[in-house]
Write a protein that holds these residues in place. Structure first.
Motif, PDB file in Angstrom:
ATOM      1  N   THR A   1       0.758  -1.198   0.033  1.00 50.85           N
ATOM      2  CA  THR A   1      -0.166   0.069  -0.056  1.00 50.85           C
ATOM      3  C   THR A   1       0.894   1.224   0.125  1.00 50.85           C
ATOM      4  N   TRP A   2       2.324   1.172   0.285  1.00 54.00           N
ATOM      5  CA  TRP A   2       3.077   2.206   0.349  1.00 54.00           C
ATOM      6  C   TRP A   2       2.946   2.954  -0.953  1.00 54.00           C
ATOM      7  N   ILE A   3       3.214   2.411  -1.999  1.00 49.77           N
ATOM      8  CA  ILE A   3       3.482   2.858  -3.276  1.00 49.77           C
ATOM      9  C   ILE A   3       1.823   3.728  -3.619  1.00 49.77           C
ATOM     10  N   LEU A   4       0.901   3.190  -3.370  1.00 50.93           N
ATOM     11  CA  LEU A   4      -0.377   3.608  -3.588  1.00 50.93           C
ATOM     12  C   LEU A   4      -0.599   4.872  -2.683  1.00 50.93           C
ATOM     13  N   ASP A   5      -0.287   4.849  -1.451  1.00 50.64           N
ATOM     14  CA  ASP A   5      -0.398   5.828  -0.376  1.00 50.64           C
ATOM     15  C   ASP A   5       0.507   7.224  -0.812  1.00 50.64           C
ATOM     16  N   HIS A   6       1.753   6.916  -1.375  1.00 48.42           N
ATOM     17  CA  HIS A   6       2.785   8.041  -1.577  1.00 48.42           C
ATOM     18  C   HIS A   6       3.401   8.407  -2.935  1.00 48.42           C
ATOM     19  N   HIS A   7       2.489   7.685  -3.818  1.00 48.29           N
ATOM     20  CA  HIS A   7       2.939   7.989  -5.293  1.00 48.29           C
ATOM     21  C   HIS A   7       1.632   7.993  -6.324  1.00 48.29           C
ATOM     22  N   GLU A   8       1.754   8.595  -7.367  1.00 49.62           N
ATOM     23  CA  GLU A   8       0.722   8.721  -8.479  1.00 49.62           C
ATOM     24  C   GLU A   8       0.953   7.386  -9.387  1.00 49.62           C
ATOM     25  N   VAL A   9       0.188   6.624  -9.443  1.00 52.54           N
ATOM     26  CA  VAL A   9       0.361   5.261 -10.429  1.00 52.54           C
ATOM     27  C   VAL A   9      -0.544   5.571 -11.840  1.00 52.54           C
ATOM     28  N   HIS A  10       0.002   5.419 -12.855  1.00 58.08           N
ATOM     29  CA  HIS A  10      -0.754   5.388 -14.046  1.00 58.08           C
ATOM     30  C   HIS A  10      -0.573   3.873 -14.526  1.00 58.08           C
ATOM     31  N   LEU A  11      -1.612   3.408 -15.265  1.00 61.13           N
ATOM     32  CA  LEU A  11      -1.492   2.174 -15.929  1.00 61.13           C
ATOM     33  C   LEU A  11      -1.887   2.373 -17.439  1.00 61.13           C
ATOM     34  N   MET A  12      -1.015   1.977 -18.487  1.00 61.57           N
ATOM     35  CA  MET A  12      -1.220   1.857 -19.835  1.00 61.57           C
ATOM     36  C   MET A  12      -1.133   0.633 -20.428  1.00 61.57           C
ATOM     37  N   LEU A  13      -2.335  -0.164 -20.658  1.00 60.48           N
ATOM     38  CA  LEU A  13      -2.127  -1.322 -21.138  1.00 60.48           C
ATOM     39  C   LEU A  13      -1.956  -1.528 -22.431  1.00 60.48           C
ATOM     40  N   HIS A  14      -2.349  -0.757 -23.364  1.00 57.65           N
ATOM     41  CA  HIS A  14      -1.908  -0.996 -24.689  1.00 57.65           C
ATOM     42  C   HIS A  14      -2.073   0.631 -25.352  1.00 57.65           C
ATOM     43  N   ALA A  15      -1.006   1.268 -25.730  1.00 59.48           N
ATOM     44  CA  ALA A  15      -1.099   2.423 -26.343  1.00 59.48           C
ATOM     45  C   ALA A  15      -0.944   2.248 -27.971  1.00 59.48           C
ATOM     46  N   ASN A  16      -0.540   1.141 -28.188  1.00 59.35           N
ATOM     47  CA  ASN A  16      -0.443   0.946 -29.949  1.00 59.35           C
ATOM     48  C   ASN A  16      -0.702  -0.579 -30.235  1.00 59.35           C
ATOM     49  N   PRO A  17      -2.218  -0.598 -30.150  1.00 58.46           N
ATOM     50  CA  PRO A  17      -2.804  -1.806 -30.431  1.00 58.46           C
ATOM     51  C   PRO A  17      -2.494  -2.228 -32.042  1.00 58.46           C
ATOM     52  N   ASP A  18      -2.453  -1.377 -32.744  1.00 54.44           N
ATOM     53  CA  ASP A  18      -2.113  -1.889 -34.245  1.00 54.44           C
ATOM     54  C   ASP A  18      -0.555  -2.469 -34.450  1.00 54.44           C
ATOM     55  N   GLY A  19       0.280  -1.359 -33.863  1.00 57.44           N
ATOM     56  CA  GLY A  19       1.761  -2.047 -33.870  1.00 57.44           C
ATOM     57  C   GLY A  19       1.785  -3.355 -33.200  1.00 57.44           C
ATOM     58  N   ARG A  20       0.905  -3.671 -32.093  1.00 61.02           N
ATOM     59  CA  ARG A  20       1.187  -4.821 -31.501  1.00 61.02           C
ATOM     60  C   ARG A  20       0.607  -5.977 -32.220  1.00 61.02           C
ATOM     61  N   LYS A  21      -0.438  -5.745 -32.947  1.00 63.57           N
ATOM     62  CA  LYS A  21      -0.914  -6.829 -33.729  1.00 63.57           C
ATOM     63  C   LYS A  21       0.038  -7.048 -35.012  1.00 63.57           C
ATOM     64  N   ARG A  22       1.042  -6.362 -35.384  1.00 63.73           N
ATOM     65  CA  ARG A  22       2.139  -6.578 -36.294  1.00 63.73           C
ATOM     66  C   ARG A  22       2.991  -7.132 -35.539  1.00 63.73           C
ATOM     67  N   ALA A  23       3.534  -7.080 -34.361  1.00 60.74           N
ATOM     68  CA  ALA A  23       4.574  -7.622 -33.844  1.00 60.74           C
ATOM     69  C   ALA A  23       3.912  -9.145 -33.370  1.00 60.74           C
ATOM     70  N   GLU A  24       2.849  -9.348 -33.178  1.00 62.73           N
ATOM     71  CA  GLU A  24       2.216 -10.888 -33.134  1.00 62.73           C
ATOM     72  C   GLU A  24       2.611 -11.574 -34.324  1.00 62.73           C
ATOM     73  N   THR A  25       2.709 -11.138 -35.558  1.00 63.67           N
ATOM     74  CA  THR A  25       2.944 -11.836 -36.525  1.00 63.67           C
ATOM     75  C   THR A  25       4.343 -12.420 -36.780  1.00 63.67           C
ATOM     76  N   GLY A  26       5.353 -11.777 -35.566  1.00 63.17           N
ATOM     77  CA  GLY A  26       6.601 -12.158 -35.640  1.00 63.17           C
ATOM     78  C   GLY A  26       7.645 -11.269 -36.089  1.00 63.17           C
ATOM     79  N   LEU A  27       6.836 -10.052 -36.638  1.00 63.76           N
ATOM     80  CA  LEU A  27       7.980  -9.088 -36.943  1.00 63.76           C
ATOM     81  C   LEU A  27       8.356  -8.312 -35.779  1.00 63.76           C
ATOM     82  N   SER A  28       9.578  -7.642 -35.863  1.00 61.04           N
ATOM     83  CA  SER A  28      10.159  -6.756 -34.753  1.00 61.04           C
ATOM     84  C   SER A  28       9.455  -5.505 -34.968  1.00 61.04           C
ATOM     85  N   TRP A  29       8.485  -4.967 -34.481  1.00 57.89           N
ATOM     86  CA  TRP A  29       7.762  -3.769 -34.834  1.00 57.89           C
ATOM     87  C   TRP A  29       7.640  -3.021 -33.752  1.00 57.89           C
TER      88      TRP A  29
END
Length: 89
Positions: A1-29
């Protein structure tokens, strides 16, 4: 709880879904899939990590590229990509 009590936390799960889809084909994208830059190739798009408005191209091209087909293409201007604008907003 210390982290949440004393810091601001942001979660970004996917900011580039199209690029991720290309990476899933095996390309280094790492870029988005914007076909306006280096069209119809496996190096098209903008490296979103280098497209943020904070100190965009502040090193005069060291660490990013102005060449559209480069893997580290920063985009035509700071925050030019919709993915970047969404994260910054």
């Amino acid at each position: 709880t210390w982290i949440l009590d004393h810091h601001e936390v942001h979660l970004m799960l996917h900011a580039n879904p199209d690029g991720r889809k290309r990476a899933e084909t095996g390309l280094s994208w790492r870029k988005n899939v914007n076909n306006n830059f280096c069209a119809n190739t496996n190096t098209r798009g903008v490296d979103l990590n280098r497209n943020f408005t904070f100190q965009w191209n502040s090193t005069g091209g060291t660490g990013s590229s102005g060449s559209q087909c480069s893997l580290t293409y920063r985009g035509p201007s700071a925050g030019s990509e919709p993915e970047t604008r969404a994260v910054e907003a």
